[in-house]
Design a protein around this motif. Structure first.
Motif, mmCIF file in Angstrom:
data_model
loop_
_atom_site.group_PDB
_atom_site.id
_atom_site.type_symbol
_atom_site.label_atom_id
_atom_site.label_comp_id
_atom_site.label_asym_id
_atom_site.label_seq_id
_atom_site.Cartn_x
_atom_site.Cartn_y
_atom_site.Cartn_z
ATOM 1 N N LEU A 171 0.819 -1.196 0.000
ATOM 2 C CA LEU A 171 0.000 0.000 0.000
ATOM 3 C C LEU A 171 0.862 1.258 0.000
ATOM 4 C CD1 LEU A 171 -2.618 -1.113 2.675
ATOM 5 C CD2 LEU A 171 -2.782 -1.354 0.184
ATOM 6 N N ALA A 172 0.314 2.336 -0.537
ATOM 7 C CA ALA A 172 1.051 3.592 -0.613
ATOM 8 C C ALA A 172 0.348 4.722 0.116
ATOM 9 C CB ALA A 172 1.272 3.985 -2.070
ATOM 10 N N TYR B 289 8.689 -4.611 10.895
ATOM 11 C CA TYR B 289 8.823 -5.545 9.772
ATOM 12 C C TYR B 289 7.474 -5.766 9.101
ATOM 13 C CZ TYR B 289 9.638 -9.712 7.024
ATOM 14 O OH TYR B 289 9.691 -10.614 5.983
ATOM 15 N N GLU B 290 6.425 -5.942 9.894
ATOM 16 C CA GLU B 290 5.109 -6.131 9.293
ATOM 17 C C GLU B 290 4.703 -4.893 8.491
ATOM 18 O OE1 GLU B 290 0.664 -7.798 10.387
ATOM 19 O OE2 GLU B 290 1.990 -7.172 12.014
ATOM 20 N N THR B 291 5.016 -3.719 9.013
ATOM 21 C CA THR B 291 4.724 -2.493 8.265
ATOM 22 C C THR B 291 5.415 -2.513 6.909
ATOM 23 O OG1 THR B 291 4.549 -1.247 10.342
ATOM 24 C CG2 THR B 291 4.814 0.034 8.327
ATOM 25 N N SER B 292 6.659 -2.984 6.869
ATOM 26 C CA SER B 292 7.417 -3.007 5.616
ATOM 27 C C SER B 292 6.842 -3.993 4.614
ATOM 28 C CB SER B 292 8.888 -3.356 5.892
ATOM 29 O OG SER B 292 9.050 -4.742 6.198
ATOM 30 N N GLN B 293 6.085 -4.963 5.087
ATOM 31 C CA GLN B 293 5.476 -5.935 4.188
ATOM 32 C C GLN B 293 4.099 -5.498 3.703
ATOM 33 O OE1 GLN B 293 7.447 -8.711 3.228
ATOM 34 N NE2 GLN B 293 8.806 -7.298 4.311
ATOM 35 N N GLN C 133 4.635 0.508 1.252
ATOM 36 C CA GLN C 133 5.838 0.871 0.511
ATOM 37 C C GLN C 133 6.623 1.884 1.338
ATOM 38 O OE1 GLN C 133 4.824 2.284 -3.421
ATOM 39 N NE2 GLN C 133 3.198 0.769 -3.662
ATOM 40 N N LEU C 134 7.669 1.431 1.986
ATOM 41 C CA LEU C 134 8.446 2.316 2.850
ATOM 42 C C LEU C 134 9.535 3.026 2.054
ATOM 43 C CD1 LEU C 134 8.878 0.227 6.121
ATOM 44 C CD2 LEU C 134 7.132 1.922 5.553
ATOM 45 N N PHE D 69 3.927 3.715 9.088
ATOM 46 C CA PHE D 69 4.182 4.028 7.681
ATOM 47 C C PHE D 69 4.161 5.531 7.440
ATOM 48 C CE2 PHE D 69 1.694 5.139 3.804
ATOM 49 C CZ PHE D 69 2.734 5.059 2.890
ATOM 50 N N ARG D 70 3.140 6.201 7.944
ATOM 51 C CA ARG D 70 3.022 7.637 7.717
ATOM 52 C C ARG D 70 4.164 8.404 8.388
ATOM 53 N NH1 ARG D 70 -1.939 9.848 6.722
ATOM 54 N NH2 ARG D 70 -0.699 11.769 6.606
ATOM 55 N N LEU D 71 4.534 7.981 9.603
ATOM 56 C CA LEU D 71 5.630 8.641 10.311
ATOM 57 C C LEU D 71 6.936 8.496 9.535
ATOM 58 C CD1 LEU D 71 6.778 10.039 12.876
ATOM 59 C CD2 LEU D 71 7.193 7.747 13.782
ATOM 60 N N ILE D 72 7.240 7.277 9.099
ATOM 61 C CA ILE D 72 8.476 7.031 8.355
ATOM 62 C C ILE D 72 8.469 7.808 7.039
ATOM 63 C CG2 ILE D 72 9.748 5.243 7.091
ATOM 64 C CD1 ILE D 72 9.087 3.339 9.382
#
Length: 467
Positions: free
Chosen positions: A32-33, A116-120, A123-124, A374-377
């Motif tokens: 997701l983006a 890690y789950e966020t990265s899967q 789209q980081l 995701f949004r923070l990164i």
């Protein structure tokens, strides 16, 4: 063929994959983006990621976290208590390896699993930062009225550091307390699955007493910086409410383990799975924010929350008298006033309890937490003023390999629910290696970290990740 090579201050790790992969990756959904956050949570995140202004995050800020610890501060400085993270082309790497006595806490492990789950799922972007896994954001990162920040290693400024609790004067960026949210048997995620069962306990049948359970240790701001409306310094709630209980045991029930053990008594355990049977729950901070407060929001009881100076990532979205009732706010005994108010305003107390549960189910569930990370990164990456690269770091190990190691290592294997993530993504992750192929090398690295890593030399040989 993929070769993982990392040198940590002269210690070289080479993991060779000499045979074709035996694991065939299954189809995965597209990452997701975009995602949406509660407006107040988003506002805090956007404001705090702008702290670097037009200068942005330069490499010297990140490098300050990789410098060896001064001997005088090796026990407290962020280079010991923080996990460095690098993200490149969507892959998450750890750029330092913790000594075995430094990575066993769920505060660290839970965040690594959730990251890690966020990265899967998302789209980081390319970014580099550090995660502080101790109770309080590092006191070294202190803001001043003129907008500048103190960091004790000039000429460096404020480094990009994430933490799960902080006060306003600290420069860390807030993330969820992922360990408490997902790792233990009474985690937020576990209790979320019990909401239906707990909701079947009628409000009218709950015991109309205020229940609290804690060990007696208190945050740095009690008996000092934290002031109540009457102008006096707030006493430590955990200690004070335990003492208050003796004269008000008809309305207040506490289980302060320190008091009970030192007095020879035995505290009666009441698990989080059963505390919904009380109409009122007392939440107090320890050394930082309480890991139980997030869970209390789910239980369907009215929360009496002791006010404090530290806060978590979602606190700005909470409203007093809508999601909880504040105590230790007007004066030190206002908890008694609030209990009386709740008893005489029973329907309103029930509405607040329901609103708290609704908030937690909507904005603190796992999907919402991954969205927040995701949004923070993503916002943090906009501040980066240099090219992020593993070639710039002495260690660069894919996070998936570190999680595989933690899931097997005897000191950490039961600390979190690794398989919830590894089972979905990890064992056939193209950025990793076959199951446990790098375990022995990582085990050696974690157990044999030499003293010169903590104390010098200043320059280290660099690691490369070759594809």
């Amino acid at each position: 063929m993929r070769v993982l090579s990392a040198a940590l201050f002269g210690v070289v790790l080479l993991i060779f994959l000499s045979s074709p992969r035996h694991i065939t990756a299954d189809w995965r959904p597209r990452k997701l983006a975009t995602c949406d956050l509660h407006p107040k949570i988003e506002e805090l995140m956007l404001n705090e990621t702008k702290v670097w202004g037009s200068k942005g995050i330069t490499e010297d800020l990140v490098r300050s976290l990789h410098d060896p610890c001064p001997t005088s501060e090796v026990r407290i400085h962020a280079c010991v208590k923080s996990q460095r993270i690098l993200i490149k082309n969507g892959t998450v790497y750890v750029t330092n390896l913790m000594p075995v006595n430094g990575f066993g806490a769920i505060e660290l492990i839970g965040f690594l699993v959730e990251l890690y789950e966020t990265s899967q799922v998302y789209q980081l972007p390319d970014v580099e930062f550090s995660y502080w896994h101790d109770d309080n954001a590092p006191a070294e990162s202190v803001g001043h009225p003129d907008g500048t920040w103190s960091w004790p290693y000039p000429p460096h400024g404020l480094p990009p550091m994430l933490a799960w609790s902080k006060a306003k004067q600290h420069g860390a960026l807030l993330v969820p307390y992922s360990g408490a949210f997902r790792c233990p048997h009474d985690s937020f995620d576990a209790l979320l699955n019990e909401v239906q069962r707990m909701s079947e306990t009628p409000w009218e049948s709950k015991l109309a007493m205020a229940f609290g359970r804690w060990n007696i240790f208190c945050a740095w701001y009690y008996n000092g910086p934290h002031r109540m409306e009457d102008g006096s310094a707030s006493p430590c709630p955990r200690q004070y409410y335990n003492d208050l209980y003796y004269n008000h045991s008809d309305v207040l029930l506490t289980a302060g383990l320190t008091r009970n053990l030192t007095s020879g008594g035995v505290a009666t355990p009441v698990s989080l799975h059963e505390q919904h049977n009380f109409k009122y729950l007392v939440s107090t901070d320890g050394w930082s924010i309480s890991s139980k407060f997030d869970k209390y929001l789910l239980l369907g009881s009215l929360i009496l929350k002791a006010e404090g100076l530290t806060y978590g990532f979602y606190y700005p979205a909470l409203e007093p008298y809508k999601h909880y009732v504040p105590i230790m706010q007007k004066h030190k005994n206002d908890i008694l006033d609030m209990i009386e108010w709740a008893k005489t305003h029973d329907a309103e107390a029930q509405r607040i309890a329901k609103a708290a549960r609704r908030f937690a189910m909507r904005h603190l569930n796992r999907q919402a937490r991954l969205c927040y990370i995701f949004r923070l990164i993503t916002e943090l990456s906009k501040q980066m003023k240099y090219e992020v690269s593993c070639s710039r770091r002495p260690v660069c190990v894919p996070l998936v390999e570190e999680l595989k190691f933690l899931s097997k290592y005897h000191l950490t294997t039961t600390k979190c629910r690794y398989e919830e993530v590894l089972g979905q993504y990890g064992w056939d992750d193209p950025d990793g290696l076959p199951e446990f192929s790098g375990y022995e090398e990582l085990k050696k690295r974690h157990e044999d970290i030499p003293q010169h890593i903590l104390f010098g030399p200043r320059r280290a040989s660099k690691a490369k990740l070759r594809r």
